[in-house]
Scaffold this motif. Structure first.
Motif, PDB file in Angstrom:
ATOM      1  N   ILE A   1       6.560  37.667  44.189  1.00 16.44           N
ATOM      2  CA  ILE A   1       6.429  36.193  44.112  1.00 16.44           C
ATOM      3  C   ILE A   1       7.802  35.565  44.357  1.00 16.44           C
ATOM      4  O   ILE A   1       7.952  34.616  45.135  1.00 16.44           O
ATOM      5  N   ALA A   2       8.815  36.125  43.684  1.00 14.63           N
ATOM      6  CA  ALA A   2      10.177  35.600  43.830  1.00 14.63           C
ATOM      7  C   ALA A   2      10.657  35.741  45.270  1.00 14.63           C
ATOM      8  O   ALA A   2      11.275  34.832  45.829  1.00 14.63           O
ATOM      9  N   TRP A   3      10.328  36.889  45.873  1.00  7.96           N
ATOM     10  CA  TRP A   3      10.705  37.133  47.273  1.00  7.96           C
ATOM     11  C   TRP A   3      10.069  36.098  48.195  1.00  7.96           C
ATOM     12  O   TRP A   3      10.728  35.538  49.074  1.00  7.96           O
ATOM     13  N   ARG A   4       8.782  35.805  47.985  1.00  3.88           N
ATOM     14  CA  ARG A   4       8.094  34.861  48.881  1.00  3.88           C
ATOM     15  C   ARG A   4       8.756  33.479  48.820  1.00  3.88           C
ATOM     16  O   ARG A   4       8.948  32.814  49.837  1.00  3.88           O
ATOM     17  N   ALA A   5       9.096  33.063  47.595  1.00  2.50           N
ATOM     18  CA  ALA A   5       9.750  31.757  47.451  1.00  2.50           C
ATOM     19  C   ALA A   5      11.140  31.792  48.086  1.00  2.50           C
ATOM     20  O   ALA A   5      11.527  30.861  48.810  1.00  2.50           O
ATOM     21  N   ALA A   6      11.870  32.872  47.846  1.00  7.03           N
ATOM     22  CA  ALA A   6      13.234  32.968  48.366  1.00  7.03           C
ATOM     23  C   ALA A   6      13.254  32.864  49.881  1.00  7.03           C
ATOM     24  O   ALA A   6      14.126  32.225  50.474  1.00  7.03           O
ATOM     25  N   GLU A   7      12.251  33.492  50.527  1.00 14.31           N
ATOM     26  CA  GLU A   7      12.184  33.462  51.990  1.00 14.31           C
ATOM     27  C   GLU A   7      12.053  32.039  52.534  1.00 14.31           C
ATOM     28  O   GLU A   7      12.407  31.761  53.676  1.00 14.31           O
ATOM     29  N   MET A   8      11.479  31.147  51.749  1.00 20.04           N
ATOM     30  CA  MET A   8      11.222  29.783  52.231  1.00 20.04           C
ATOM     31  C   MET A   8      12.349  28.809  51.908  1.00 20.04           C
ATOM     32  O   MET A   8      12.277  27.635  52.271  1.00 20.04           O
ATOM     33  N   ILE A   9      13.384  29.259  51.193  1.00 23.20           N
ATOM     34  CA  ILE A   9      14.478  28.350  50.838  1.00 23.20           C
ATOM     35  C   ILE A   9      15.285  28.019  52.093  1.00 23.20           C
ATOM     36  O   ILE A   9      15.716  28.926  52.806  1.00 23.20           O
ATOM     37  N   PRO A  10      15.478  26.734  52.375  1.00 19.72           N
ATOM     38  CA  PRO A  10      16.233  26.377  53.582  1.00 19.72           C
ATOM     39  C   PRO A  10      17.685  26.860  53.518  1.00 19.72           C
ATOM     40  O   PRO A  10      18.317  26.843  52.455  1.00 19.72           O
ATOM     41  N   ASP A  11      18.183  27.292  54.669  1.00 19.28           N
ATOM     42  CA  ASP A  11      19.579  27.727  54.798  1.00 19.28           C
ATOM     43  C   ASP A  11      20.508  26.609  54.318  1.00 19.28           C
ATOM     44  O   ASP A  11      20.268  25.436  54.584  1.00 19.28           O
ATOM     45  N   GLY A  12      21.540  26.991  53.578  1.00 16.91           N
ATOM     46  CA  GLY A  12      22.534  26.019  53.132  1.00 16.91           C
ATOM     47  C   GLY A  12      22.194  25.297  51.839  1.00 16.91           C
ATOM     48  O   GLY A  12      22.959  24.448  51.381  1.00 16.91           O
ATOM     49  N   SER A  13      21.055  25.638  51.222  1.00 16.47           N
ATOM     50  CA  SER A  13      20.640  24.932  50.006  1.00 16.47           C
ATOM     51  C   SER A  13      21.437  25.374  48.783  1.00 16.47           C
ATOM     52  O   SER A  13      21.878  26.520  48.688  1.00 16.47           O
ATOM     53  N   PHE A  14      21.567  24.443  47.828  1.00 20.24           N
ATOM     54  CA  PHE A  14      22.034  24.751  46.476  1.00 20.24           C
ATOM     55  C   PHE A  14      20.800  24.755  45.576  1.00 20.24           C
ATOM     56  O   PHE A  14      20.110  23.744  45.475  1.00 20.24           O
ATOM     57  N   VAL A  15      20.539  25.889  44.931  1.00 16.29           N
ATOM     58  CA  VAL A  15      19.249  26.115  44.285  1.00 16.29           C
ATOM     59  C   VAL A  15      19.423  26.656  42.878  1.00 16.29           C
ATOM     60  O   VAL A  15      20.139  27.640  42.668  1.00 16.29           O
ATOM     61  N   ASN A  16      18.756  26.039  41.920  1.00 15.17           N
ATOM     62  CA  ASN A  16      18.750  26.569  40.552  1.00 15.17           C
ATOM     63  C   ASN A  16      17.570  27.510  40.372  1.00 15.17           C
ATOM     64  O   ASN A  16      16.458  27.220  40.822  1.00 15.17           O
ATOM     65  N   LEU A  17      17.825  28.617  39.686  1.00 15.41           N
ATOM     66  CA  LEU A  17      16.761  29.557  39.347  1.00 15.41           C
ATOM     67  C   LEU A  17      16.510  29.485  37.853  1.00 15.41           C
ATOM     68  O   LEU A  17      17.398  29.752  37.042  1.00 15.41           O
ATOM     69  N   GLY A  18      15.286  29.122  37.469  1.00 17.49           N
ATOM     70  CA  GLY A  18      14.929  29.011  36.059  1.00 17.49           C
ATOM     71  C   GLY A  18      14.585  30.350  35.454  1.00 17.49           C
ATOM     72  O   GLY A  18      14.474  31.375  36.144  1.00 17.49           O
ATOM     73  N   ILE A  19      14.368  30.336  34.159  1.00 15.35           N
ATOM     74  CA  ILE A  19      14.092  31.542  33.388  1.00 15.35           C
ATOM     75  C   ILE A  19      12.757  32.156  33.821  1.00 15.35           C
ATOM     76  O   ILE A  19      11.850  31.446  34.217  1.00 15.35           O
ATOM     77  N   GLY A  20      12.684  33.483  33.802  1.00 14.98           N
ATOM     78  CA  GLY A  20      11.435  34.169  34.124  1.00 14.98           C
ATOM     79  C   GLY A  20      11.426  34.675  35.557  1.00 14.98           C
ATOM     80  O   GLY A  20      12.438  35.180  36.056  1.00 14.98           O
ATOM     81  N   ILE A  21      10.285  34.515  36.246  1.00 13.39           N
ATOM     82  CA  ILE A  21      10.162  35.007  37.621  1.00 13.39           C
ATOM     83  C   ILE A  21      11.254  34.434  38.537  1.00 13.39           C
ATOM     84  O   ILE A  21      11.819  35.172  39.348  1.00 13.39           O
ATOM     85  N   PRO A  22      11.599  33.126  38.412  1.00 11.74           N
ATOM     86  CA  PRO A  22      12.594  32.582  39.362  1.00 11.74           C
ATOM     87  C   PRO A  22      13.927  33.325  39.399  1.00 11.74           C
ATOM     88  O   PRO A  22      14.476  33.533  40.494  1.00 11.74           O
ATOM     89  N   THR A  23      14.457  33.763  38.250  1.00 13.51           N
ATOM     90  CA  THR A  23      15.764  34.426  38.303  1.00 13.51           C
ATOM     91  C   THR A  23      15.717  35.732  39.094  1.00 13.51           C
ATOM     92  O   THR A  23      16.742  36.198  39.595  1.00 13.51           O
ATOM     93  N   LEU A  24      14.521  36.316  39.245  1.00 13.76           N
ATOM     94  CA  LEU A  24      14.398  37.541  40.056  1.00 13.76           C
ATOM     95  C   LEU A  24      14.742  37.280  41.518  1.00 13.76           C
ATOM     96  O   LEU A  24      15.112  38.206  42.255  1.00 13.76           O
TER      97      LEU A  24
END
Lengths: 234, 228
Positions: free
Chosen positions: A22-45
């Motif tokens: 799940i984390a991988w799928r979201a990570a793949e869609m993050i636009p290049d150059g973004s500043f992104v916070n990862l919340g507790i749980g699945i997101p930090t993966l």
């Protein structure tokens, strides 16, 4: 990514994604150059499965910009952990800062995106992820309300249903809200769903899953995007 | 007369802590928690304490030990429940500890406001949620904001990395977290550090907490740490 596709097909005809997938799928869609916070749980993966070839700067609420993947066991540093209290590393160009600055970045609208976990998400983008109201499980808001109020976009990463099999994507949140109307995209172990002004639109589903079957596990009505595709794990 | 904030031991560092005090404790998860100072408070025997900290301790030592001792009647924090927060969870379930849950950015900004002499601030965080119940909401430029008030303490217990005898501080990595804002927001700021260096040796460009915010410094060579 390494790890390949989940093998837990059971007899339902489709395989759920793992938390890391799940984390991988979201990570793949993050636009290049973004500043992104990862919340507790699945997101930090997601820090462990960031796409190659893009430069994305990961923010952690405890005062880190430039979070890197988890270290080898021998390289763990007790002073370098993420929101989930897991050990991380620092990327070249990374920085450390006081908590109030970490949240100035969040609240001040400087983050392009935040990935958060959820107890419930409503069809209108309402998010509930801080309390179940059960006194045996103390509430914990952490930085979720600040992120929901301050990041330019919120994506939710969650299992599609609860451990009891109840939908987590609901008509109206029964749990207290973290923020109203903030979620833009939902990544689950079954699908990628956009929250739009015209309701929920399914962009991707795992192989073997049908819209009808997904709808049974989702309260608000789902529409299938014209250009929807299979959620295949590379 | 030379200013010298270095004290000889933990007991001297926490001397004066008393029943009913409000105590800030730095740290996020297990990083940056002043565990030796917490055990100093425990040994000093003060009761009826209000603790302000991001978490509520895990395992059986440090903040968890203080909560488990029954001497904490109230905690103000953003995220009390964690893997291993059993001592807090049990007291909370039994109704033996009051919890004021504060969004993490509001928590740190309330400390900064207290330290900076700001009487309050309006934040978009929490608007439309239970955590804004009973608080003034005001609209600026078409958006709603919640009024939040400063948060101060009698004592702040802070872990930093390096200090000099004036109390200038640097921190290490993500162990910095709440330390600098807590140091600003308490009547008495007590710091445990892993290194003490001669005055003038710290690079003034890289000092994070300037000496004015610090009252006492104790050198703890090998600070307590344990698995959680």
């Amino acid at each position: 990514m390494s790890g390949a596709v989940s093998t837990s097909t059971e007899d339902v005809g489709f395989a759920k994604l793992s938390r890391l997938q799940i984390a991988w799928r979201a990570a793949e869609m993050i636009p290049d150059g973004s500043f992104v916070n990862l919340g507790i749980g699945i997101p930090t993966l997601a820090a462990n499965v960031m796409p190659e070839g893009k430069e994305i700067v990961l923010h952690s609420e405890n005062g880190i910009l430039g979070v890197g993947p988890g270290p080898a066991e021998a390289d763990r540093d007790r002073d370098l952990i993420n929101a989930s209290k897991d050990y991380v590393t620092l990327q070249p160009g990374g920085s450390f800062f006081v908590h109030s600055d970490a949240f100035a970045m969040i609240r001040g609208g400087h983050l392009d995106l935040a990935l958060l976990g959820a107890f419930q998400v409503a069809g209108n983008g309402d998010l509930a992820n801080w309390t179940t109201g059960d006194r045996r499980f103390p509430p914990g808001v952490g930085g979720a309300m600040d992120l929901a109020a301050g990041a330019k976009a919120i994506w939710v990463l969650t299992d599609h249903v609860t451990k009891k099999g109840e939908p987590k994507i609901v008509e109206k949140c029964s749990l207290p809200l973290t923020a109203p109307g903030v979620v833009k995209r939902i990544f689950t172990d079954l699908a990628v769903i956009d929250v739009t002004g015209n309701g929920l639109v399914v962009r991707e589903m795992v192989p073997g899953l049908t819209l009808e079957r997904l709808q049974e596990m989702t309260e608000p009505s789902l529409a299938l995007a014209d250009d929807w595709k299979e959620l295949s794990v590379a | 007369m030379p200013i010298d904030k270095i004290v000889p031991d933990v007991a001297a560092a926490v001397a004066g802590v008393k029943d009913g005090d409000t105590i800030m404790i730095s740290g996020f998860g297990f990083a940056g928690v002043p565990n030796d100072l917490i055990h100093g408070v425990l040994d000093a025997g003060a009761r009826d304490l209000t603790i302000i900290s991001n978490n509520a301790g895990t395992g059986t030592e440090g903040l968890a030990a203080l909560i488990g001792s029954g001497r904490v009647t109230r905690i103000i924090c953003s995220y009390p429940r964690s893997k291993g927060s059993d001592l807090f969870d049990a007291r909370y379930a039994a109704g033996e500890i009051d919890l004021e849950l504060v969004p993490q950015g509001t928590l740190s900004e309330r400390m900064r406001a207290a330290g900076a002499g700001v009487a309050g601030f309006y934040t978009p965080t929490g608007v439309g949620t239970d955590l804004a119940d009973g608080k003034e909401v005001r609209r600026f430029d078409g958006r709603d904001y919640v009024l939040e008030l400063p948060l101060r303490a009698d004592i702040a217990l802070v872990q930093a990395y390096r200090a000099d005898r004036w109390g200038n501080l640097t921190y290490r990595k993500a162990a910095r977290n709440f330390g600098p804002v807590m140091a600003m927001a308490a009547d008495l700021t007590v710091v445990q550090v892993r290194e003490v260096v001669p005055l003038g040796e710290m690079d003034p460009e890289t000092i994070v907490t300037p000496s004015i915010f610090v009252d006492r410094v104790v050198h703890i060579d090998n600070d307590r740490e344990w698995d959680i």
